[in-house]
Structure formats: C-alpha cells, structure tokens
Design a protein around this motif. Structure first.
Motif, PDB file in Angstrom:
ATOM      1  N   ASN A 169       0.821  -1.217   0.000  1.00  0.00           N
ATOM      2  CA  ASN A 169       0.000   0.000   0.000  1.00  0.00           C
ATOM      3  C   ASN A 169       0.853   1.265   0.000  1.00  0.00           C
ATOM      4  OD1 ASN A 169      -2.467  -1.307  -0.062  1.00  0.00           O
ATOM      5  ND2 ASN A 169      -2.637  -1.419   2.176  1.00  0.00           N
ATOM      6  N   PRO A 286      -0.707 -12.138  -9.301  1.00  0.00           N
ATOM      7  CA  PRO A 286      -2.127 -11.744  -9.325  1.00  0.00           C
ATOM      8  C   PRO A 286      -2.699 -11.420  -7.949  1.00  0.00           C
ATOM      9  CG  PRO A 286      -1.921 -14.113  -9.628  1.00  0.00           C
ATOM     10  CD  PRO A 286      -0.524 -13.558  -9.644  1.00  0.00           C
ATOM     11  N   PHE A 287      -2.306 -12.191  -6.909  1.00  0.00           N
ATOM     12  CA  PHE A 287      -2.959 -12.036  -5.603  1.00  0.00           C
ATOM     13  C   PHE A 287      -2.265 -11.039  -4.685  1.00  0.00           C
ATOM     14  CE2 PHE A 287      -4.252 -16.282  -7.072  1.00  0.00           C
ATOM     15  CZ  PHE A 287      -5.630 -16.108  -7.040  1.00  0.00           C
ATOM     16  N   TRP A 288      -1.111 -10.532  -5.094  1.00  0.00           N
ATOM     17  CA  TRP A 288      -0.444  -9.490  -4.323  1.00  0.00           C
ATOM     18  C   TRP A 288      -0.425  -8.174  -5.099  1.00  0.00           C
ATOM     19  CZ3 TRP A 288       5.266  -8.053  -4.177  1.00  0.00           C
ATOM     20  CH2 TRP A 288       5.533  -7.194  -3.108  1.00  0.00           C
ATOM     21  N   ILE A 290      -1.628  -7.468  -8.597  1.00  0.00           N
ATOM     22  CA  ILE A 290      -2.870  -7.109  -9.314  1.00  0.00           C
ATOM     23  C   ILE A 290      -4.017  -6.887  -8.340  1.00  0.00           C
ATOM     24  CG2 ILE A 290      -4.585  -7.923 -10.980  1.00  0.00           C
ATOM     25  CD1 ILE A 290      -2.426  -9.252 -12.548  1.00  0.00           C
ATOM     26  N   ARG A 291      -4.073  -7.671  -7.288  1.00  0.00           N
ATOM     27  CA  ARG A 291      -5.131  -7.473  -6.289  1.00  0.00           C
ATOM     28  C   ARG A 291      -5.031  -6.069  -5.695  1.00  0.00           C
ATOM     29  NH1 ARG A 291      -5.891  -7.658  -0.840  1.00  0.00           N
ATOM     30  NH2 ARG A 291      -7.929  -8.439  -0.128  1.00  0.00           N
ATOM     31  N   ASN A 292      -3.809  -5.626  -5.443  1.00  0.00           N
ATOM     32  CA  ASN A 292      -3.626  -4.294  -4.883  1.00  0.00           C
ATOM     33  C   ASN A 292      -4.033  -3.209  -5.864  1.00  0.00           C
ATOM     34  OD1 ASN A 292      -1.478  -1.823  -4.615  1.00  0.00           O
ATOM     35  ND2 ASN A 292      -2.191  -2.537  -2.605  1.00  0.00           N
ATOM     36  N   THR A 293      -3.604  -3.353  -7.138  1.00  0.00           N
ATOM     37  CA  THR A 293      -3.920  -2.315  -8.124  1.00  0.00           C
ATOM     38  C   THR A 293      -5.395  -2.299  -8.490  1.00  0.00           C
ATOM     39  OG1 THR A 293      -3.332  -3.822  -9.948  1.00  0.00           O
ATOM     40  CG2 THR A 293      -1.601  -2.381  -9.100  1.00  0.00           C
ATOM     41  N   TRP A 294      -6.051  -3.446  -8.404  1.00  0.00           N
ATOM     42  CA  TRP A 294      -7.468  -3.514  -8.761  1.00  0.00           C
ATOM     43  C   TRP A 294      -8.392  -3.163  -7.596  1.00  0.00           C
ATOM     44  CZ3 TRP A 294     -10.279  -3.446 -12.973  1.00  0.00           C
ATOM     45  CH2 TRP A 294      -9.747  -3.905 -14.186  1.00  0.00           C
ATOM     46  N   ILE A 295      -8.083  -3.672  -6.404  1.00  0.00           N
ATOM     47  CA  ILE A 295      -9.029  -3.587  -5.286  1.00  0.00           C
ATOM     48  C   ILE A 295      -8.621  -2.554  -4.250  1.00  0.00           C
ATOM     49  CG2 ILE A 295     -10.097  -4.893  -3.408  1.00  0.00           C
ATOM     50  CD1 ILE A 295      -9.789  -7.416  -5.114  1.00  0.00           C
ATOM     51  N   GLU A 296      -7.356  -2.578  -3.829  1.00  0.00           N
ATOM     52  CA  GLU A 296      -6.936  -1.721  -2.725  1.00  0.00           C
ATOM     53  C   GLU A 296      -6.595  -0.302  -3.166  1.00  0.00           C
ATOM     54  OE1 GLU A 296      -3.750  -3.824  -0.913  1.00  0.00           O
ATOM     55  OE2 GLU A 296      -4.989  -5.515  -0.285  1.00  0.00           O
ATOM     56  N   ASN A 311      -3.986  -1.589 -15.446  1.00  0.00           N
ATOM     57  CA  ASN A 311      -4.481  -2.893 -15.010  1.00  0.00           C
ATOM     58  C   ASN A 311      -4.719  -3.836 -16.187  1.00  0.00           C
ATOM     59  OD1 ASN A 311      -4.951  -3.153 -11.987  1.00  0.00           O
ATOM     60  ND2 ASN A 311      -5.850  -1.150 -12.373  1.00  0.00           N
TER      61      ASN A 311
END
Length: 359
Positions: A169, A286-288, A290-296, A311
């Motif tokens: 973050n 993907p889970f660290w 891309i997840r951050n750029t998409w969701i967090e 993205n």
C-alpha cells in the motif's frame, strides 16, 4: 500537419486520462522542485535505446569470450546439421511453405521420381539447416541467466529498505508526488534497455513456438514501464520487475544444464523453476500486485482512466503467464512419464516430426 500532430498528442496525453483528479503535468514537472520531490523525468525514457545497443554489445562480448569457451570446455560442440542436397523444385516448394501435407509430398515425389521417404528426409534436413547449434543455444541462455541473476540481486538490494516492498500500500502513499531515487532510476533504465535489446535480438535468436507471444510480452512490458514512469507509478513497476526475474534465472539455468549434458541437474533445477514460476507468476503476481492495483488502490487514491490502462496491461501479462504455465505443466507431465525433463517449453517450431504426425 504539425497542428494535427500537436492536437493528437494533446488528446492522447490528456491530464484527465493519465493523472489523478486536480493534478496537472505542471504539478509533476521534473524541472520544478515540488516540496523536495524529484519526479520521474519522461525525457529519460530515451536513454534505454542507446543503452540497449550497449546491452547487445555486452552480450556479444560475453558470448564470444566467456560463454563459448566455457561451453566448449564442457564438451558442447558447435556442430550444425547436415545440409539437404540441392534441389530447385523442393527448395521452391519449401520457400512457399515449410509445412507440407501428405498430398503435397506425394505430388513432389511423383514429379521428381523420388520416394515419399526421400522427400520427407530432404524436408527434415532442410529444416535442420535453420536450427542453431547447441553452442549457440547455450550461449543465449547463459546471457539471459546472467542478466536475470544480476537484475534480481540488484532489485532485492535496492528494494530491501523500501517501504513498499514490505507494505504494498506504500506504493500509493503521496501519489503522484513520489521521488525517484538514483537506485530505482538505474533499475528502471537497465531493465528497459534489456527488454529493448530482446525486441531486436529475438529476430536473430533461436526461433521458438511462442515467438509472437514473447514479442507481445516484451512490448507490453516496455509500454507498461514507460507509462508507469511518466505517471509516477514506478513503485508498482519495481515490484513487477522483481517478481518476474526470480523464476527466469532457473529456467535459463535448467536449459544450460541440459545442453551441457547434466540431465539430473537439469531435472532438479527445472523442478525448482516450476515451483517458483507458479508461486511468483500465478500466486504472488495476481494475488499481491494485481489485487492491490485492482481492489486496494481505489480506496487509497482517486481513480482516473489510466488506472484501467495499467491494469489491462497487467492482466495481459497474467494471461501470457497462464499460457506459458500450460506449456510448463505439459513438459512436467511428459518428463514424469519419460523419467527426465525432455524438450524445451519454448522449443523450436521447425519440428518436422511433430508436424507430420498431425497431418
């Protein structure tokens, strides 16, 4: 004409598209000291182009004076396949199409008063002429292995004390007003120069089945790095580079071991590579990232259209990872059946035996 070009550029580089709300290009101007923040300079994106030429020169010197002598000392020979006998008719047919169907082979056999087996043998020999020697392949893999080792170690070294390595973050803290340190600058410039050099050398290196997928990968990586540099999203970019370099070290090392005749060593390294590939490319990426750029990220900074562009490029890389994972798992399956790693996950597309079986 200049007016239309300027209008096109102004439209493409619209602040509405590339920058967060209430932010202008003047706010991240690298020539302006904004509260002690040294923003990335878009003009520096031209540096990797001449640096790529230096990278190609270094590769040539390393291959000629280091990798080749080492390969020869390991018993790797620079032998080339036998040349096919001269035959103008078959050569003309080969020029038109390198993949012959059975009916075409029958027709050529009748036309030349040859047996089908003789025509097939000529085709195998002719295709073999285009295949590089084991020495050339060993040198190519050695160069890439050396680069990935350097890049990964350098990346770990410079990012170890960076807060965003331990808390992703932090990539968005103060965005887009984030300073580019000298070590991150070199990390980006060297990485881009390497990918630019690959875009050139790929047309002269060993031809692989995934030639165009790999070319798209190089272009997508360069575009992603350039845009992230311009918009100051380089912190995420450094994490993407680090994740990608890790497994590639072992892929190139496994190939080197195979070409050197150390099959058991190759099998062990390839097993380590497979675990690292799946861990970094299909789990961490993907889970660290891309997840951050998409969701967090949307909860930390105001969103803007470029968010979807970045993205989309990251997802494109993930799709390519899935394609290569399929090839890797296929090799693993075949290797378990054969008792050893057999083949190259990016093997030459000029394999007549496979082509003929499919016809």
């Amino acid at each position: 004409m200049a007016i239309y070009y300027r209008k096109l550029m102004d439209t493409f580089w619209s602040e509405y598209i590339w920058l967060p709300p209430n932010t202008t290009w003047a706010d991240i101007d690298p020539d302006v000291d904004t509260a002690g923040v040294q923003h990335a300079d878009y003009r520096h994106l031209f540096y990797p182009l001449p640096m790529a030429l230096v990278m190609l020169l270094l590769r040539y010197l390393f291959e000629k004076f280091w990798f080749a002598p080492v390969a020869l000392s390991l018993g790797i020979k620079n032998t080339r396949p036998k040349h096919a006998p001269e035959n103008q008719v078959l050569e003309k047919a080969y020029t038109l199409s390198k993949r012959w169907k059975h009916k075409q082979i029958q027709g050529l056999a009748k036309q030349l008063d040859m047996s089908e087996r003789q025509v097939e043998r000529w085709l195998r020999l002719r295709k073999g002429q285009n295949k590089p020697s084991t020495l050339i392949k060993f040198c190519e893999n050695s160069w890439r292995c050396l680069y990935y080792v350097f890049s990964f170690i350098y990346g770990i070294t410079i990012l170890w004390n960076k807060p965003w390595l331990w808390n992703i973050n932090e990539c968005w803290t103060g965005f887009p007003h984030q300073s580019v340190t000298e070590d991150v600058w070199w990390y980006y410039m060297i990485s881009m120069s390497f990918y630019w050099s690959l875009c050139v050398s790929q047309f002269f290196d060993v031809k692989r089945k995934d030639f165009w997928q790999m070319f798209i990968h190089h272009i997508a990586t360069i575009v992603l790095m350039c845009l992230s540099w311009v918009v100051n999203v380089f912190r995420v970019g450094t994490l993407v580079l680090l994740v990608h370099d890790c497994a590639d070290i072992f892929l190139e090392a496994a190939k080197m071991a195979k070409y050197s005749g150390y099959q058991k060593v190759c099998d062990v390294i390839f097993a380590v590579f497979t675990v690292l590939w799946i861990t970094t490319r299909l789990i961490i990426f993907p889970f660290w990232i891309i997840r951050n750029t998409w969701i967090e990220a949307p909860t930390l900074v105001p969103m803007f259209p470029a968010y979807y562009i970045f993205n989309s490029l990251l997802v494109l890389l993930l799709v390519l990872h899935c394609f290569w994972t399929y090839l890797i798992l296929r090799i693993v399956h075949n290797s378990l059946n054969a008792g050893q790693m057999d083949g190259d996950i990016r093997s030459s597309s000029d394999d007549y035996s496979e082509d003929s079986k499919s016809q």
